[in-house]
Structure formats: structure tokens, C-alpha cells
Enzyme design. Structure first.
Site, mmCIF file in Angstrom:
data_model
loop_
_atom_site.group_PDB
_atom_site.id
_atom_site.type_symbol
_atom_site.label_atom_id
_atom_site.label_comp_id
_atom_site.label_asym_id
_atom_site.label_seq_id
_atom_site.Cartn_x
_atom_site.Cartn_y
_atom_site.Cartn_z
ATOM 1 N N ASN A 203 89.827 4.701 92.646
ATOM 2 C CA ASN A 203 88.533 4.972 92.275
ATOM 3 C C ASN A 203 88.550 5.181 90.776
ATOM 4 O O ASN A 203 89.453 4.992 90.246
ATOM 5 C CB ASN A 203 87.915 6.095 93.092
ATOM 6 C CG ASN A 203 88.482 7.455 92.687
ATOM 7 O OD1 ASN A 203 88.507 7.977 91.751
ATOM 8 N ND2 ASN A 203 89.277 7.949 93.929
ATOM 9 N N ASP A 272 89.449 8.887 100.640
ATOM 10 C CA ASP A 272 88.889 9.252 102.076
ATOM 11 C C ASP A 272 89.883 8.350 102.985
ATOM 12 O O ASP A 272 90.099 8.672 104.161
ATOM 13 C CB ASP A 272 87.608 9.245 102.280
ATOM 14 C CG ASP A 272 86.747 10.120 101.354
ATOM 15 O OD1 ASP A 272 87.068 11.251 101.327
ATOM 16 O OD2 ASP A 272 85.712 9.883 100.997
ATOM 17 N N LYS A 282 104.985 -7.809 99.805
ATOM 18 C CA LYS A 282 103.635 -8.275 99.244
ATOM 19 C C LYS A 282 102.717 -9.097 100.345
ATOM 20 O O LYS A 282 103.402 -9.972 100.722
ATOM 21 C CB LYS A 282 103.739 -8.882 97.677
ATOM 22 C CG LYS A 282 102.510 -9.397 97.374
ATOM 23 C CD LYS A 282 102.567 -10.076 95.856
ATOM 24 C CE LYS A 282 101.188 -10.727 95.483
ATOM 25 N NZ LYS A 282 101.566 -11.865 94.603
ATOM 26 N N LYS A 334 83.039 23.036 104.523
ATOM 27 C CA LYS A 334 84.444 22.978 103.787
ATOM 28 C C LYS A 334 84.707 24.467 103.685
ATOM 29 O O LYS A 334 85.746 24.531 103.118
ATOM 30 C CB LYS A 334 84.581 22.132 102.769
ATOM 31 C CG LYS A 334 84.333 20.676 102.971
ATOM 32 C CD LYS A 334 85.050 19.580 102.183
ATOM 33 C CE LYS A 334 84.484 18.268 102.494
ATOM 34 N NZ LYS A 334 85.645 17.183 102.310
HETATM 35 O O1 PMT Z 1 87.872 12.522 86.524
HETATM 36 P P1 PMT Z 1 86.678 12.254 85.770
HETATM 37 O O2 PMT Z 1 86.246 10.786 85.406
HETATM 38 O O3 PMT Z 1 86.417 13.188 84.858
HETATM 39 O O4 PMT Z 1 85.394 12.518 86.763
HETATM 40 C C1 PMT Z 1 85.080 13.693 87.555
HETATM 41 C C2 PMT Z 1 84.835 13.366 88.875
HETATM 42 C C3 PMT Z 1 83.318 12.874 89.084
HETATM 43 C C4 PMT Z 1 85.803 12.754 89.619
HETATM 44 C C5 PMT Z 1 84.570 15.075 89.393
HETATM 45 O O5 PMT Z 1 83.399 15.774 88.693
HETATM 46 C C6 PMT Z 1 84.344 15.057 90.902
HETATM 47 O O6 PMT Z 1 83.320 15.025 91.352
HETATM 48 N N1 PMT Z 1 85.310 15.283 91.684
HETATM 49 C C7 PMT Z 1 85.378 15.278 93.294
HETATM 50 C C8 PMT Z 1 85.281 13.967 93.591
HETATM 51 C C9 PMT Z 1 85.257 13.647 95.185
HETATM 52 O O7 PMT Z 1 86.245 13.007 95.606
HETATM 53 O O8 PMT Z 1 84.079 13.899 95.689
HETATM 54 P P2 PMT Z 1 83.982 13.969 97.395
HETATM 55 O O9 PMT Z 1 82.517 14.462 97.500
HETATM 56 O O10 PMT Z 1 84.324 12.584 97.962
HETATM 57 O O11 PMT Z 1 84.882 14.945 97.771
HETATM 58 C C10 PMT Z 1 84.565 16.338 98.137
HETATM 59 C C11 PMT Z 1 85.679 17.530 97.800
HETATM 60 O O12 PMT Z 1 86.568 17.236 98.704
HETATM 61 C C12 PMT Z 1 86.278 17.280 96.335
HETATM 62 O O13 PMT Z 1 86.417 18.456 96.098
HETATM 63 C C13 PMT Z 1 87.300 16.470 96.669
HETATM 64 O O14 PMT Z 1 88.666 16.665 95.927
HETATM 65 C C14 PMT Z 1 87.918 16.948 98.254
HETATM 66 N N2 PMT Z 1 88.695 15.938 98.905
HETATM 67 C C15 PMT Z 1 88.003 14.696 99.137
HETATM 68 C C16 PMT Z 1 88.678 13.997 100.102
HETATM 69 C C17 PMT Z 1 90.026 14.275 100.762
HETATM 70 N N3 PMT Z 1 90.568 13.644 101.632
HETATM 71 N N4 PMT Z 1 90.453 15.578 100.326
HETATM 72 C C18 PMT Z 1 89.709 16.438 99.208
HETATM 73 O O15 PMT Z 1 90.293 17.376 99.192
#
Ligand code: PMT
Length: 399
Positions: A203, A272, A282, A334
Site C-alpha cells: 500500500n 489485511d 515467478k 480491538k
Molecule cells: O506512512 P504514512 O505515509 O505516513 O501514512 C500514515 C498512515 C496513513 C499509514 C497512518 O496514519 C495510518 O493510518 N496507519 C494505519 C493504517 C491501517 O492499516 O489502518 P487500518 O484501518 O487498515 O488498520 C487499523 C489498525 O489495525 C492499524 O493500527 C493497523 O496497524 C492495525 N492492523 C491492521 C491489519 C492487520 N492485519 N494488523 C494490524 O495490526
């Protein structure tokens, strides 16, 4: 608090006398230091009268050859107002050709910079790049006001109101080293989930938000463990960086380093879904279409929510719509203490940008909006609110 007030040579130099007066009134000890150009606008005697101390002006007219070192060691915060374009450039590049810039290099505490200049000079790419260097160094920039300027132009560049500058100094002085003795575990950047030996799913995360959090926590005295996906950023000074690639590797390193952490911040954009069984060779283009069957990655944040114990757990939510509801939903589902919600996708902030605009959903039920600001500043605000929240939780249930 013992504060150095650096005065640069601009028409706004007279306003720093008011800053000195307000700081004295708040009970601070103020050491004024003026550049040669500043003395063309206001007399050192004005500051000496207001602060009750000799104003330092000249590297070669001081009592000891190492006075800049002792002044740096004796004081706890440095504020520079007004900071001209030239002075900002000298600070950014580490030029030390007078008492103030030499002192700046010897000083290790928090720095507040209040710029003042003509609008075109303010907007110039060189000035903005120099300011970015200072921001990344963790200095607090008090943005200038917009309005009528002494040069006859109207626009941004007027020194911020002395009251606002003193407020920024007070806020910075309160932060000081309030994370001393803490271990903060932070995740940053994207993960890459391989599809074959040459392709992967990922991403747009640049890691800037997570690295800003790491810099802020380290500047406030914490031991910082930063678990980072693949990014193009220099490791922040004084931070232990552990590089990972996939969500599974990130989970493993987070759990391995969880024990000493009192605060965990999950800023990483973790994929995710992934391919459970990655082909060893490949994949060849053998058909006009192909489909991928993906499995969920481990949800690290949800697992931390189950295991957090006394720790303060801060998650992020990257959303393209319904920001407030989604931040609240993730907070509860969470088991976090705080979720930092930011808009991504069409938004100018969030992914890749140097700035962010966020909402903080707190387990107390509060929802705070932080207006657009550099990620480093947002990072400090997140820790400010996290520490307040911990006090509130302690008070509520004896945690
Ligand atoms: O890195 P930059 O370019 O500065 O951008 C910053 C950012 C947009 C990446 C950052 O501010 C941000 O929002 N990070 C979280 C991104 C994310 O994965 O969001 P989510 O809504 O999909 O996930 C929710 C939370 O679960 C997050 O804390 C993530 O770290 C966590 N997660 C998600 C999926 C997973 N399999 N395990 C996790 O722990």
C-alpha cells in the site's frame, strides 16, 4: 524554567521584548541572545533591563571561550523569535558564525522557532525546505500570521502574536522529557505480502507518520523500539529500528518486543490479506485473466488488544469515509485505549504527505479533532493526549 530567547534581525525584533516580558511574568529565567542584525533594530539594554541579565551578543566579547557551552548547559529551552529567513537557513545547515548559532549547535533541549519575514521569502522553496529540516529535527515552528507587513505587502510572514509564542514555549516546556523511563513500541510503514519471488501486494504508506511518532517519543526521553515495514526513511536518532517485510514478520517482532513496552502505537499500514502459499518460481502469464485467492493476515492490533495488560494501546484507522464512526468502532472491537483516525485516498493528508489531520477516539468516550499539522506535531499531540488519558484511566480504575 531557564529559557534562552534568541533574537534575529528583523523588523519584528521589537516584539521579542514583549515575549521576554511575558516569560518573566510567568516566572521563567530568560537569557537573551541577539544576532548582530537584531541590534540594528533594538538595543541589548532593553532585554538586559527586562530580564535582569546581561544580553549575549558577541562570540568574542564574552568572559570565557566556552561561554556558549555553559549557557547551553544551564538552560532548558531555546526560543528564537523573530527567526529571519537567513537565521533559519543558518540553523538548518548548522552554520555557527555568531554566538546564537554556535549556542544553538551546543544546545540539546527543545527548540521553538517563530519565523518572521516578507511573504515571498516565506513561500520560497529554500525557506520551506529549511523549515522542514527544523521540523524533522523536532523543533516547534510557530507559524507566522498573515496580514499587512512592514514591506508594504499583505500575506503570510508576520511574527505570530507574542502571547501565542509564549503559549507554544509553555506547551513545549511542559512536554520536556515526560516519557523518561518509558519504553514505547511503534510500528510504521507498509507491509509487503509476496505473490511470487518478484511480485507483492502493498500500500501507499511511506512510514512518515510512524517515524514522526518515534522521533517525538525519543525526544521526550523514551526508549523507542520501531518495527518498520520497507520505507525510504533514515532511522530516527536514538531509536532501535527493527526492519520487517510481511504482516507475519511484523507480528512476530511486535510480540518479541512487547514485554518492556508501556505504550504501543500501531501506525503501520498492515496488509489485511496475503497469499498463504507463495509459489517458489515467478508466475508465468499463461492465461488472459488470473484470480488470486487470499487469506487474512494476522490482526496484530486485535491480538495486542487481548494481551495488553496495563499497557496503553494506540491503534490507527485509515478510512476513506465515516471517519468518526470507524475510529470508534475500531477502538471498541480491538480493545484500544485510543484510535487515531485519518482520512486516506482522495485526502491531501494521510498517506505519503508530511502533514496529517486526525481525530482521536478515546476509551473515555471523548473524540478530539486535531487540525492539519506536520506529522511530527501530530505525533506530539498524540503523546500529550495519551499521557492525559493514562492519568484519567489510573484515576478511574487504579491502573
Ligand atoms: O506512512 P504514512 O505515509 O505516513 O501514512 C500514515 C498512515 C496513513 C499509514 C497512518 O496514519 C495510518 O493510518 N496507519 C494505519 C493504517 C491501517 O492499516 O489502518 P487500518 O484501518 O487498515 O488498520 C487499523 C489498525 O489495525 C492499524 O493500527 C493497523 O496497524 C492495525 N492492523 C491492521 C491489519 C492487520 N492485519 N494488523 C494490524 O495490526
Amino acid at each position: 524554567m531557564k529559557i534562552i530567547l534568541g533574537v534575529g534581525g528583523g523588523i519584528a525584533a521589537y516584539k521579542s521584548a514583549e515575549i521576554a516580558r511575558l516569560l518573566m511574568q510567568e516566572g521563567h529565567a530568560v537569557q537573551a541572545v541577539m544576532t548582530r542584525a537584531a541590534q540594528e533594530f533594538i538595543s541589548p539594554l532593553t532585554f538586559a533591563a527586562l530580564t535582569g541579565r546581561k544580553t549575549l551578543t558577541d562570540l568574542f566579547a564574552i568572559e570565557s571561550a566556552i561561554e556558549h557551552i555553559s549557557v547551553a548547559q544551564e538552560n532548558e529551552l531555546m526560543a528564537i523569535a523573530p527567526a529571519t529567513a537567513d537565521l533559519i537557513a543558518r540553523l538548518a545547515h548548522g552554520l555557527a558564525d555568531d554566538f546564537l548559532t554556535t549556542l544553538y549547535l551546543a544546545f540539546t533541549g527543545p527548540v521553538v522557532v517563530a519565523p518572521s519575514m516578507n511573504s515571498n521569502m516565506w513561500r520560497h522553496a529554500a525557506t520551506q525546505a529549511n523549515l522542514e529540516t527544523l521540523r524533522r529535527r523536532g523543533h516547534r515552528i510557530v507559524e507566522p500570521d498573515s496580514g499587512y507587513l512592514a514591506c508594504g505587502m499583505t500575506g503570510p510572514g508576520r511574527l505570530a502574536d507574542p502571547g501565542a509564542i509564549v503559549e507554544a514555549i509553555e506547551r513545549e516546556s511542559r512536554r520536556g522529557r515526560d516519557l523518561d523511563g518509558e519504553t514505547v513500541l511503534i510500528t510504521a510503514g507498509p507491509t509487503q505480502e509476496p505473490l511470487d519471488p518478484v511480485r507483492y501486494i502493498s500500500n501507499r504508506s511511506s512510514g512518515k507518520m510512524g517515524y514522526a511518532l518515534a522521533e517525538a517519543a525519543a525526544a521526550r526521553g523514551a526508549r523507542v523500539i520501531l518495527i518498520s515495514g520497507p520505507v525510504h526513511l533514515a532511522p530516527p536518532r536514538g531509536v532501535e529500528v527493527i526492519s520487517v517485510r510481511t504482516a507475519a514478520e511484523m507480528r512476530e517482532k511486535v510480540l518479541e518486543n512487547l514485554a518492556p513496552a508501556g505504550i504501543v502505537v500501531k501506525a503501520a499500514a498492515v496488509a489485511d490479506f496475503h497469499l498463504s502459499k507463495v509459489p517458489e518460481q515467478k508466475v508465468k502469464k499463461t492465461a488472459a485473466r488470473m484470480s488470486l485467492e487470499l487469506d487474512p493476515t494476522p490482526d496484530i492490533l486485535a491480538e495486542l488488544g487481548r494481551k495488553k495488560g496495563d499497557r496503553l494501546l494506540i491503534g490507527f484507522a485509515a478510512e476513506t469515509q465515516n471517519l468518526h464512526q470507524e475510529a470508534r468502532r475500531k477502538l471498541e472491537s480491538k480493545n484500544c485505549d485510543m484510535v487515531v483516525g485519518n482520512l486516506v485516498g482522495g485526502s491531501e493528508t494521510g498517506f505519503e504527505s508530511d502533514e496529517n489531520e486526525v481525530v482521536l477516539a478515546l476509551s473515555t468516550g471523548e473524540l478530539l479533532s486535531l487540525p492539519r499539522a506536520p506529522k511530527r506535531e501530530i505525533a506530539d499531540r498524540i503523546f500529550d493526549e495519551a499521557l492525559k488519558l493514562r492519568l484519567a484511566l489510573h484515576a478511574a480504575d487504579g491502573r
